[in-house]
Design a protein around this motif. Structure first.
Motif, short mmCIF file in Angstrom:
data_model
loop_
_atom_site.label_atom_id
_atom_site.label_comp_id
_atom_site.label_asym_id
_atom_site.label_seq_id
_atom_site.Cartn_x
_atom_site.Cartn_y
_atom_site.Cartn_z
N TYR A 1 8.63 -4.35 -6.30
CA TYR A 1 7.22 -4.17 -5.96
C TYR A 1 6.87 -4.91 -4.68
O TYR A 1 6.19 -4.36 -3.79
N ASP B 1 1.35 3.93 -14.99
CA ASP B 1 0.87 2.64 -14.48
C ASP B 1 1.55 2.26 -13.18
O ASP B 1 0.93 1.76 -12.24
N LYS B 2 2.86 2.51 -13.10
CA LYS B 2 3.59 2.17 -11.88
C LYS B 2 3.13 3.02 -10.70
O LYS B 2 3.00 2.53 -9.58
N GLU C 1 0.01 1.64 -9.32
CA GLU C 1 0.26 0.43 -8.54
C GLU C 1 0.67 0.79 -7.11
O GLU C 1 0.29 0.13 -6.16
N LYS D 1 -2.29 1.67 -5.05
CA LYS D 1 -2.99 0.48 -4.54
C LYS D 1 -2.34 -0.01 -3.24
O LYS D 1 -3.03 -0.43 -2.30
#
Length: 699
Positions: free
Chosen positions: A258, A298-299, A302, A305
Motif C-alpha cells: 500500500y 475495500d482494497k 483504498e 483514495k
C-alpha cells in the motif's frame, strides 16, 4: 503441498488453519464489517511452519530478489553500453552530444542545463516558473507546461552528490534515466513473479522485454522523454497493486504494498502530464474488478483514495494545473457534483482537445485544421504497422500472449457467470481447483491489458505502454501452474495426473522458450554491442555553431518547432515557438510559423514573423522538398488544405494561389522576397534569412 507452491512469490505466508464455512455475499457495509469480525474471531493462531520450510521459502525469495535486481542492473548497463556504441558519445563535443537528444524532447534537457547554470536552486526554479527567455513575447511557467520535475530533481542530485566533480552533466542525466529503466524491468519482473509464484516468469519477462525493446520503449530514440522518467514509477505502482490485491498476503506485506503503491502513484502523477489518462484506464479496470470481485471491494476503494490524493497533490505541485481537476480519472473516482461544477467553471481545454482529436481519429468528424491534421499524421498516432505484429510473433511473444489471455479471459467470464448464478465461492483458490480467474489480481490484469491493447491497436504510440505488460502477462501465464491446471480441467485430462502435468509444463515450457530465445537473439544483442556506430549530422552542427558565433545574443529565431527546440537546447537563443502541444497559444504560433512552407506572399510571411519579433528565419530543405511520406501528410499539403488551396471534399471549389510556395521562392533572391529577407547563411539542409527591419522595394 500444491497450495504452498502458489505462495512462492514475495509476501506469501504460511496457510493459516481456519474452519471451512460457506461464504455469503454481504448486502451492506454493516454486514461486511460483521463478516470481517467473524472471520477474525473464527481464525485460530497460525501454527509455526517447520524451519526447513521457512528456510526453503526464504531461499526462493532471496534468489528471486537477487535475480530481479540483477536483471535491472544488467539492463541499465546494456543501455549505457549500447548508447555509447550507437553515438560514440564519449568522443563527442558537448554540442554534438546535445544534438543526439533527438526529437521534440531535447527541450527538456535544455532546462536541466539552465538549472545547473543558476546561482542557486531557488533562483533556478524562479527563472523556470517565470521564464521569458525561451519564447518571444511570452512568459511561461516551464515547470508546469513541460513537467520539469525530473530536471529539477536531477539538477539537485547532481550538486548534492558531488557528481559535478566526478562526471559531466550529460552522463549524469542519462545515467539517471538508464537507472530508472533498470527499475522498470525489475518492477515487471516482480509483477510477473507475484502473479505466477515463480521468479522464472520474471526472467522470461525481462528477456522478452529486451528482445522486443523496439516496441517496448523509446529510450533509444529520445532519452529525455517524459514517459522514460514516468513509466518506471507506473510499473512499480502496478507491481505494488498486484501484491496488494492478492488474497494470501500477510498484514505487513499488504501495508508495504500500500505504501509503495501510494508513493509511486504520487510520483507518477507529477512526472508526466498525461499520467492521469493512464490512471483513468487503471481506475476503470479496478471499477470492474470491484463489481466482479466482492471480497476485494475495500482494497479497491483504498486505491481510489490514492488516486484522489495524487490528483490534488499533482494539482498543487504542477502550479494549480486545471487539467487535473477536470480529469476523467477524478470524474470516475469522485463521482461528485463538485467535479461537474469544476468542468463548467475551470477554464481548461486539454480534455476538449483530446475529445476532438478522438472524434477525428475515429472518423466521427472532419476538420481542415492544420494542427489537428498534422497530429493525426504523426507516426506515433497512426495504427500499428504489420511489422509490429511480425516482430512480436518472431520472438514468440504474441502467440503465447494470446494463449494466456484467452485462457484467463474465459476463466474470468466463467467465474462471473458463477457469481451471477449465486454459486458460493471458496475462501482461497488452490491449484487443484483450476480456477485462475478467481484471483483478483488476474481479473485486474486481464481487464487492464484489454483496455490498453484496444487503444494500442489504433494509436501506435501507446504500444510502448501496452507491450511491456504483454511481456509480463505472457511470461506469467506460461510459468503459472494455475493457468495450465485451468486448461487441463476444461480438457478433462485423465491420462496423467493434471496437477503434476501442470507443474511440469510450468517449468518445461518457459525453459524451452528461454533456450530458443537465447539461441536466436542473444548473438544479435552481442553483435549490437560490438558494432561501433556514429551519429553524423554535420549540417545541424554547422548551423548551431554559426548561430553561437555570428548571431546577436538578443536575436529571435523562427522555424519549425522541432528545430526551435534544438536551437534552444544547443545555443540558448530565444525562439518563436516550441514543440509543445498542450498550449493553445503555442499551437497557434506553430501553425503560423509553418506558413513559410505554404503558398503565401512575402508580405504575409513578413507580417507573421515580425508579429512575433523574429529576427532570423530558418528554412529547412527537408520540409520544403518533402517527399515519400504518407499521402496528404506532408506539411505543405496540410497547409494547402488549411488555406483552401486544394479540394478537400466533393463540391468544394479549388482556390488557386497567385503566389508560389514561399520556401522555394525566397531562395531565388528576387523582388519582393529580397526586400523583406536577406540570406546570411546556408548549407545543404538549412537556409538562414535575416528579417529586414528597413524594407526597400527597389526591384
Amino acid at each position: 503441498m500444491m497450495a504452498k507452491e502458489e505462495g512462492d512469490g514475495p509476501g506469501a505466508q504460511s496457510e493459516p488453519h481456519t474452519d471451512v464455512r460457506q461464504r455469503k455475499k454481504p448486502k451492506s457495509s454493516e454486514s461486511q464489517e460483521s463478516a470481517k469480525e467473524e472471520k477474525i474471531n473464527d481464525t485460530r493462531t497460525p501454527e509455526r511452519a517447520p524451519k526447513h520450510l521457512l528456510f526453503q521459502r526464504f531461499a526462493k525469495i532471496f534468489i528471486g530478489c537477487l535475480a530481479a535486481v540483477t536483471s535491472g542492473m544488467m539492463y541499465a548497463l546494456y543501455l549505457s553500453a549500447y548508447h555509447e556504441r550507437k553515438f560514440w558519445f564519449s568522443n563527442r563535443q558537448e554540442l554534438e552530444r546535445e544534438i543526439t537528444f533527438q526529437g521534440d524532447s531535447g527541450i527538456y534537457y535544455s532546462y536541466y542545463k539552465d538549472m545547473l547554470k543558476a546561482p542557486s536552486f531557488e533562483r533556478g526554479v524562479y527563472e523556470l516558473t517565470h521564464n521569458n527567455k525561451t519564447v518571444s513575447l511570452k512568459t511561461i511557467n516551464a515547470v508546469q507546461q513541460m513537467s520539469l520535475y525530473p530536471e529539477l530533481i536531477a539538477s539537485v542530485l547532481y550538486h548534492a552528490t558531488g557528481s559535478n566533480e566526478i562526471t559531466e552533466p550529460e552522463y549524469f542525466y542519462i545515467g539517471i534515466v538508464f537507472g530508472l529503466q533498470g527499475i522498470y524491468v525489475t518492477a515487471l519482473f516482480v509483477t510477473s513473479w507475484l502473479m505466477s509464484g515463480t521468479w522464472l516468469a520474471g526472467i522470461l519477462t525481462v528477456a522478452w522485454f529486451i528482445i522486443n525493446r523496439v516496441d517496448t520503449t523509446r529510450i533509444e530514440h529520445s532519452i529525455p522523454l517524459r514517459e522514460n522518467w514516468a513509466l518506471p514509477y507506473f510499473a512499480c505502482q502496478v507491481a505494488a497493486l498486484t501484491g496488494y490485491l492478492k488474497s494470501n498476503l500477510n498484514t505487513y506485506a499488504e501495508r508495504f504494498c500500500y505504501l509503495l503503491m501510494s508513493a509511486s502513484t504520487y510520483t507518477f502523477m507529477v512526472m508526466w502530464e498525461y499520467s492521469h489518462y493512464l490512471l483513468f484506464l487503471q481506475a476503470i479496470s479496478l471499477f470492474l474488478l470491484d463489481i466482479f470481485s466482492v471480497e476485494q471491494s475495500d482494497k479497491v476503494h483504498e486505491v481510489y483514495k490514492i488516486y484522489v490524493f495524487s490528483l490534488f497533490l499533482g494539482y498543487i505541485l504542477q502550479f494549480e494545473n486545471p487539467a487535473l481537476l477536470v480529469s476523467p480519472l477524478l470524474s470516475l473516482v469522485a463521482a461528485l457534483m463538485l467535479t461537474k461544477c469544476l468542468q463548467m467553471f475551470v477554464p481548461h481545454k486539454e480534455n476538449g482537445h483530446m475529445l476532438k482529436f478522438l472524434e477525428v481519429k475515429f472518423g466521427l468528424n472532419m476538420t481542415k485544421n492544420f494542427t489537428m491534421n498534422w497530429l493525426l499524421c504523426q507516426e506515433s498516432l497512426q495504427a500499428p504497422s504489420e511489422d509490429f505484429f511480425l516482430r512480436l510473433t518472431r520472438s514468440s511473444l504474441l502467440p503465447f500472449y494470446i494463449l494466456v489471455l484467452i485462457i484467463c479471459l474465459l476463466s474470468v467470464i466463467q467465474v462471473i457467470f458463477r457469481r451471477i448464478n449465486g454459486k458460493s465461492l471458496k475462501e482461497s483458490v488452490t491449484l487443484e481447483d483450476g480456477q485462475i480467474g478467481e484471483k483478483p489480481e488476474i481479473i485486474y490484469h486481464v481487464i487492464h491489458t484489454i483496455l490498453l491493447g484496444s487503444l494500442a491497436m489504433v494509436i501506435e504510440g501507446l504500444k510502448y505502454i501496452w507491450t511491456p505488460y504483454v511481456c509480463m502477462l505472457a511470461a506469467f501465464g506460461v510459468c503459472s501452474p494455475d493457468l495450465w491446471m485451468t486448461l487441463f480441467k476444461w480438457l478433462r485430462v485423465r491420462t496423467v495426473h493434471p496437477v503434476l502435468l501442470a507443474i511440469f509444463l510450468s517449468m518445461a515450457v518457459p525453459t524451452i522458450i528461454g533456450l530458443s530465445l537465447w539461441k536466436e537473439f542473444f548473438p544479435r544483442l552481442m553483435t549490437e554491442l560490438s558494432e561501433l556506430q556514429e551519429f553524423y549530422d554535420p549540417d545541424t552542427v554547422e548551423l548551431m555553431t554559426w548561430i553561437k558565433r555570428q548571431a546577436p545574443v538578443a536575436a529571435v529565431f523562427a522555424g519549425s518547432p522541432q528545430l526551435m527546440g534544438a536551437i534552444k537546447l544547443c545555443t540558448g537563443w530565444m525562439v518563436t515557438s516550441l514543440p509543445l502541444y498542450n498550449d493553445d497559444d503555442l499551437l497557434k504560433r506553430n501553425e503560423n510559423i509553418y506558413q513559410i512552407y505554404s503558398k503565401r506572399s512575402a508580405e504575409d510571411i513578413y507580417k507573421i514573423l515580425t508579429s512575433y519579433k523574429a529576427n532570423y528565419l530558418i528554412v529547412e530543405d527537408a520540409i520544403c522538398n518533402e517527399v515519400g511520406t504518407t499521402s496528404g501528410c506532408r506539411v505543405k499539403d496540410l497547409l494547402d488544405v488549411a488555406n483552401g488551396h486544394v479540394v478537400c471534399e466533393e463540391g468544394e471549389k479549388l482556390t488557386y494561389s497567385k503566389y508560389g510556395r514561399f520556401c522555394h521562392e525566397v531562395k531565388i533572391n528576387y523582388s519582393p522576397y529580397v526586400n523583406y529577407f536577406t540570406r546570411v547563411y546556408w548549407n545543404r539542409s538549412y537556409f538562414v534569412y535575416k528579417i529586414n527591419t528597413v524594407i526597400s522595394f527597389q526591384s
